[in-house]
Write a protein that holds these residues in place. Sequence first.
Motif, PDB file in Angstrom:
ATOM      1  N   SER A 180       0.813  -1.218   0.000  1.00 35.69           N
ATOM      2  CA  SER A 180       0.000   0.000   0.000  1.00 35.69           C
ATOM      3  C   SER A 180       0.847   1.269   0.000  1.00 35.69           C
ATOM      4  O   SER A 180       0.457   2.294  -0.573  1.00 35.69           O
ATOM      5  N   GLU A 181       2.003   1.210   0.626  1.00 34.44           N
ATOM      6  CA  GLU A 181       2.840   2.412   0.702  1.00 34.44           C
ATOM      7  C   GLU A 181       3.375   2.851  -0.653  1.00 34.44           C
ATOM      8  O   GLU A 181       3.771   3.999  -0.838  1.00 34.44           O
ATOM      9  N   TYR A 182       3.367   1.920  -1.637  1.00 34.66           N
ATOM     10  CA  TYR A 182       3.820   2.278  -2.981  1.00 34.66           C
ATOM     11  C   TYR A 182       2.654   2.505  -3.942  1.00 34.66           C
ATOM     12  O   TYR A 182       2.867   2.709  -5.138  1.00 34.66           O
ATOM     13  N   ALA A 183       1.437   2.445  -3.430  1.00 37.21           N
ATOM     14  CA  ALA A 183       0.255   2.516  -4.293  1.00 37.21           C
ATOM     15  C   ALA A 183       0.174   3.852  -5.009  1.00 37.21           C
ATOM     16  O   ALA A 183       0.537   4.900  -4.468  1.00 37.21           O
ATOM     17  N   SER A 184      -0.342   3.812  -6.219  1.00 32.66           N
ATOM     18  CA  SER A 184      -0.532   5.019  -7.017  1.00 32.66           C
ATOM     19  C   SER A 184      -1.768   4.834  -7.892  1.00 32.66           C
ATOM     20  O   SER A 184      -1.967   3.753  -8.470  1.00 32.66           O
ATOM     21  N   PRO A 185      -2.588   5.873  -8.005  1.00 32.28           N
ATOM     22  CA  PRO A 185      -3.759   5.777  -8.904  1.00 32.28           C
ATOM     23  C   PRO A 185      -3.360   5.480 -10.341  1.00 32.28           C
ATOM     24  O   PRO A 185      -4.184   5.005 -11.135  1.00 32.28           O
ATOM     25  N   LEU A 186      -2.093   5.723 -10.688  1.00 34.12           N
ATOM     26  CA  LEU A 186      -1.619   5.426 -12.026  1.00 34.12           C
ATOM     27  C   LEU A 186      -1.736   3.934 -12.342  1.00 34.12           C
ATOM     28  O   LEU A 186      -1.905   3.541 -13.499  1.00 34.12           O
ATOM     29  N   MET A 187      -1.665   3.103 -11.289  1.00 31.24           N
ATOM     30  CA  MET A 187      -1.784   1.664 -11.482  1.00 31.24           C
ATOM     31  C   MET A 187      -3.103   1.319 -12.167  1.00 31.24           C
ATOM     32  O   MET A 187      -3.170   0.445 -13.035  1.00 31.24           O
ATOM     33  N   HIS A 188      -4.151   2.027 -11.763  1.00 32.44           N
ATOM     34  CA  HIS A 188      -5.477   1.774 -12.305  1.00 32.44           C
ATOM     35  C   HIS A 188      -5.504   2.031 -13.805  1.00 32.44           C
ATOM     36  O   HIS A 188      -6.051   1.232 -14.597  1.00 32.44           O
ATOM     37  N   SER A 189      -4.908   3.129 -14.219  1.00 30.40           N
ATOM     38  CA  SER A 189      -4.891   3.484 -15.633  1.00 30.40           C
ATOM     39  C   SER A 189      -4.026   2.522 -16.438  1.00 30.40           C
ATOM     40  O   SER A 189      -4.402   2.096 -17.540  1.00 30.40           O
ATOM     41  N   LEU A 190      -2.873   2.162 -15.902  1.00 31.17           N
ATOM     42  CA  LEU A 190      -1.964   1.287 -16.629  1.00 31.17           C
ATOM     43  C   LEU A 190      -2.526  -0.121 -16.810  1.00 31.17           C
ATOM     44  O   LEU A 190      -2.363  -0.728 -17.868  1.00 31.17           O
ATOM     45  N   VAL A 191      -3.196  -0.633 -15.787  1.00 32.11           N
ATOM     46  CA  VAL A 191      -3.714  -1.990 -15.903  1.00 32.11           C
ATOM     47  C   VAL A 191      -4.880  -2.036 -16.889  1.00 32.11           C
ATOM     48  O   VAL A 191      -5.062  -3.007 -17.631  1.00 32.11           O
ATOM     49  N   ARG A 192      -5.662  -0.960 -16.960  1.00 33.03           N
ATOM     50  CA  ARG A 192      -6.755  -0.915 -17.932  1.00 33.03           C
ATOM     51  C   ARG A 192      -6.188  -0.870 -19.358  1.00 33.03           C
ATOM     52  O   ARG A 192      -6.714  -1.514 -20.269  1.00 33.03           O
ATOM     53  N   SER A 193      -5.130  -0.103 -19.546  1.00 28.86           N
ATOM     54  CA  SER A 193      -4.512  -0.013 -20.863  1.00 28.86           C
ATOM     55  C   SER A 193      -3.944  -1.357 -21.297  1.00 28.86           C
ATOM     56  O   SER A 193      -4.111  -1.782 -22.451  1.00 28.86           O
ATOM     57  N   ALA A 194      -3.283  -2.045 -20.368  1.00 34.07           N
ATOM     58  CA  ALA A 194      -2.709  -3.347 -20.702  1.00 34.07           C
ATOM     59  C   ALA A 194      -3.802  -4.381 -20.978  1.00 34.07           C
ATOM     60  O   ALA A 194      -3.659  -5.220 -21.877  1.00 34.07           O
ATOM     61  N   ALA A 195      -4.894  -4.322 -20.216  1.00 30.94           N
ATOM     62  CA  ALA A 195      -6.007  -5.251 -20.452  1.00 30.94           C
ATOM     63  C   ALA A 195      -6.607  -5.018 -21.835  1.00 30.94           C
ATOM     64  O   ALA A 195      -6.970  -5.971 -22.545  1.00 30.94           O
ATOM     65  N   HIS A 196      -6.703  -3.744 -22.226  1.00 23.75           N
ATOM     66  CA  HIS A 196      -7.224  -3.435 -23.558  1.00 23.75           C
ATOM     67  C   HIS A 196      -6.308  -3.990 -24.648  1.00 23.75           C
ATOM     68  O   HIS A 196      -6.777  -4.495 -25.679  1.00 23.75           O
ATOM     69  N   GLU A 197      -5.002  -3.920 -24.420  1.00 23.65           N
ATOM     70  CA  GLU A 197      -4.053  -4.468 -25.389  1.00 23.65           C
ATOM     71  C   GLU A 197      -4.245  -5.979 -25.522  1.00 23.65           C
ATOM     72  O   GLU A 197      -4.203  -6.526 -26.644  1.00 23.65           O
ATOM     73  N   ILE A 198      -4.472  -6.646 -24.398  1.00 21.89           N
ATOM     74  CA  ILE A 198      -4.715  -8.089 -24.445  1.00 21.89           C
ATOM     75  C   ILE A 198      -5.991  -8.392 -25.220  1.00 21.89           C
ATOM     76  O   ILE A 198      -6.052  -9.346 -26.012  1.00 21.89           O
ATOM     77  N   GLU A 199      -7.009  -7.576 -25.012  1.00 18.99           N
ATOM     78  CA  GLU A 199      -8.271  -7.780 -25.730  1.00 18.99           C
ATOM     79  C   GLU A 199      -8.069  -7.656 -27.243  1.00 18.99           C
ATOM     80  O   GLU A 199      -8.661  -8.411 -28.027  1.00 18.99           O
ATOM     81  N   GLN A 200      -7.244  -6.717 -27.664  1.00 17.17           N
ATOM     82  CA  GLN A 200      -6.958  -6.580 -29.093  1.00 17.17           C
ATOM     83  C   GLN A 200      -6.202  -7.799 -29.617  1.00 17.17           C
ATOM     84  O   GLN A 200      -6.441  -8.253 -30.749  1.00 17.17           O
ATOM     85  N   ASN A 201      -5.320  -8.339 -28.798  1.00 16.46           N
ATOM     86  CA  ASN A 201      -4.604  -9.555 -29.198  1.00 16.46           C
ATOM     87  C   ASN A 201      -5.569 -10.734 -29.325  1.00 16.46           C
ATOM     88  O   ASN A 201      -5.414 -11.581 -30.209  1.00 16.46           O
ATOM     89  N   LEU A 202      -6.560 -10.799 -28.427  1.00 19.15           N
ATOM     90  CA  LEU A 202      -7.578 -11.845 -28.514  1.00 19.15           C
ATOM     91  C   LEU A 202      -8.365 -11.722 -29.811  1.00 19.15           C
ATOM     92  O   LEU A 202      -8.711 -12.732 -30.439  1.00 19.15           O
TER      93      LEU A 202
END
Length: 620
Positions: A180-202
Motif C-alpha cells: 500500500s505504501e507504494y500505491a498510485s492511482p496510475l496503477m489503475h490506468s496502466l492496468v486498464r490499458s494493458a487489459a485493452h491491449e490483451i483484448e486486441q490480441n484476442l
Amino acid sequence: MQESADRRSAIKLARDTFLRSGRTETRAVPDIVAASWLRSFSAGVDASTAQAIYHNDLDVTGRLVRCSETAIARLGDEMAEMPLSIVLTDHKARILWRSERDRGIGRLLDGVSLAPGFNYAEDSVGTNGIGTVLESGRPLYIVGPEHFHEQLQPFACAGSPIRDPLTNRVEGVLDITCLSEYASPLMHSLVRSAAHEIEQNLLVDRSQCQQALFEAFVRVDARTHAAVMAIGGTMVMGNAAAQGLFEPGEQWAIHEHARYLMTSRGGPADRIELPSGRHVHLRGTRVVVGADVAGIVVVVSLVEAGSAVPMSQAPVLAPALQAGAGTAMGPETGAEMRAAAPVVAEQPTRFGDGRSLLWKRACAGISEALVAAEPLLVIGESGCGKRSLVADLFERVVAGGRTREFAAEDLGDLHAEEAARAAVTERTLYIVSNINRLDAEGVAVFDSFLAALAGSGRPVSVAATVSDADLDSDLPFRAVLSHFEKAVTVAPLRHRTEDIALLVTHLLRGSPGQRGPGVSTAAMRVLSRYDWPRNIRQLEEALAFARLKRPVGEIQPEDLPGYCHSGAQRQLSTLEAGERDLIVTALHDAEGNRARTAAMLGIARSSLYRKLKSFGITAA
C-alpha cells in the motif's frame, strides 16, 4: 497524503464495525466495496483464517496466456522501478501467471498464496482486485483496509477484466499488486490499458481462425460449381449455389451435420437425407489453426434418392488446412435456421423412435448387427442411450428373444459356460455396459466368455457399449476389441435436437403417474436449446426435477432446473450454478421484469445484465 491516511483509517474502522455488526454506516466506504464485503460475509469467508484454494488443472499455455505475453512484458518495462507484481487469472479467478522483478514483493505474495494455481475468487478470500473485479465486471482499485481479508490489508491492487471483443465474455483478469505504501492511482490506468491491449490480441487471435476458414472457403469455391458452405463457431458462409439450392430448413440441417462431422472421428464425408426428403453428399475439409479446429468447409451435392454412392468412392478434400491470419466474418443466423426446423411433439411408442438422421443411422446399424447376430460394439458419450437403444431394438427385431445385462464392474456371473447353457431355440443377447471400465480381471472373464461364445454354435450374441472418450487410450478393454465384428456410433443429444420432443414425451410417459405429454410449448423450446452435456441421463434428471415442482399439468419453463435456461459456453462452478438458479427463479417470480429481478436479488441492473450474459440465461 494526510487525507489519504485519514480515509484509510475511516475505512479500517468501518470494516471492523462491519465484521462485528454486518452493517456499513459510513460514506467513507465506496458502494462497490461495501457490496463486496456483504457478498464475502454472506459467502462465509472468514476474514482472518480463509485460505485460497489451489488448482493443478489450469490451462497455462492457452489462448489467454498466449495473447497476454507481450502486454505483460510491456507493462513490466513501464513499471520496472516499482516493487510490484503483475498477475493474470482465468475467468474463475484462478491465477495463471505472476511476474515481478522484485524478489521482496514475490516473497510477500507467496505468503498470502497470490501465486499460480491459487483461486482468488471473492467467495474464497473476500474483497480483492481479482475476485471483486469478476463480480463487478469493471476495473477496480482496492487499497489496504478495503480488502476483506486481514492478510491482504498491507497490499494495494488494481485489476481490470479482460473481455473477448467478439463475445464480450470475461476471459480473465489482469491485476497489479504492490504494498500500500507504494500505491498510485496510475496503477489503475496502466492496468486498464494493458487489459485493452490483451483484448486486441484476442481479437487478432480469433480472426486467425475466421480468416483461415474464409480462405479455405474461397479456395474450395473456386474449384467447383457445386454448393459450398463453411461452418465454424458462430459463423457460417455459403456461396450462391448453396443459397439457391437449399431452403433455410435444409441449410440448417446441413450446418448441424457439418458440425457433427467437424468434431467426430473419421473422414468428414457423408450422405444425408434433408428434412425435405432430398438427399445430399457432404464432402468436407476440416480447417485447423494450431491445435484447434477452426471450422469445416463442405461441398454439398444433390443426389437421387435411389442412387446409392458408396462413401468410399466419394471424393474427399484434404483433411486439414493450416491457417493464416485476417479478418472476421458475419455471424450465423442460427435462430432463423432453427426456426425453420421446429421441434414438434409426437407420440413415441418406444425408446428407439427418433427423427434425426444420426439416430436413424445408429438404429439401422444396430438392428442389422442384431439380426445377423454379429458381435456389436456401440460407441458414444456417457448417458447418450447406448444400452437402452440396443435393448429396445433387440426386442423389436428378434421375436421372442431375451436379454441379459451386465455392468463392466460386475462380471462375476458371466462365465465361459454361460453361452453353452443357453437354450438352442431362444435367441439371447448379452449386453455388457461400459467395457472401458473393465480391469484386467474383468477383461480376462469377458475374453473367455467371448471366445467360448464364438465356438458354441448357440443362438447367443453379445453387444458391448464403450465411451468414445476412451477409444484412444491404452486401457485394458482394448484387448477384447478383436472379438467384435461391427461398430456403431450413437451421437450425443446435442447433435440430434430434432429427437428431444420425442424423447421427452417417451420419458414422461414412462414416469409414475404420467399418462401423456406434459410439457408446454415454451418449456419444450427451453429443453431444445440446451446442449445437454450429460445427454439423455441429464434430460431425465431435469424432467424428474420438474415433475417434483409440478406433479400434474404441463411442465412450464420455470419448473425446469436453472441450467436448462443457460447457454453459457463454459462449465459453471457449483457457486455459479447456484447463483444462476437463484437468478432464474427470481426472473420467473418477477414475470421476466429485469428491474424487479435486480431489486429482488439486491444487485444493480448492470450486474444482473452481466450475469445473464455470463450464464447464458435467455429465457424467463
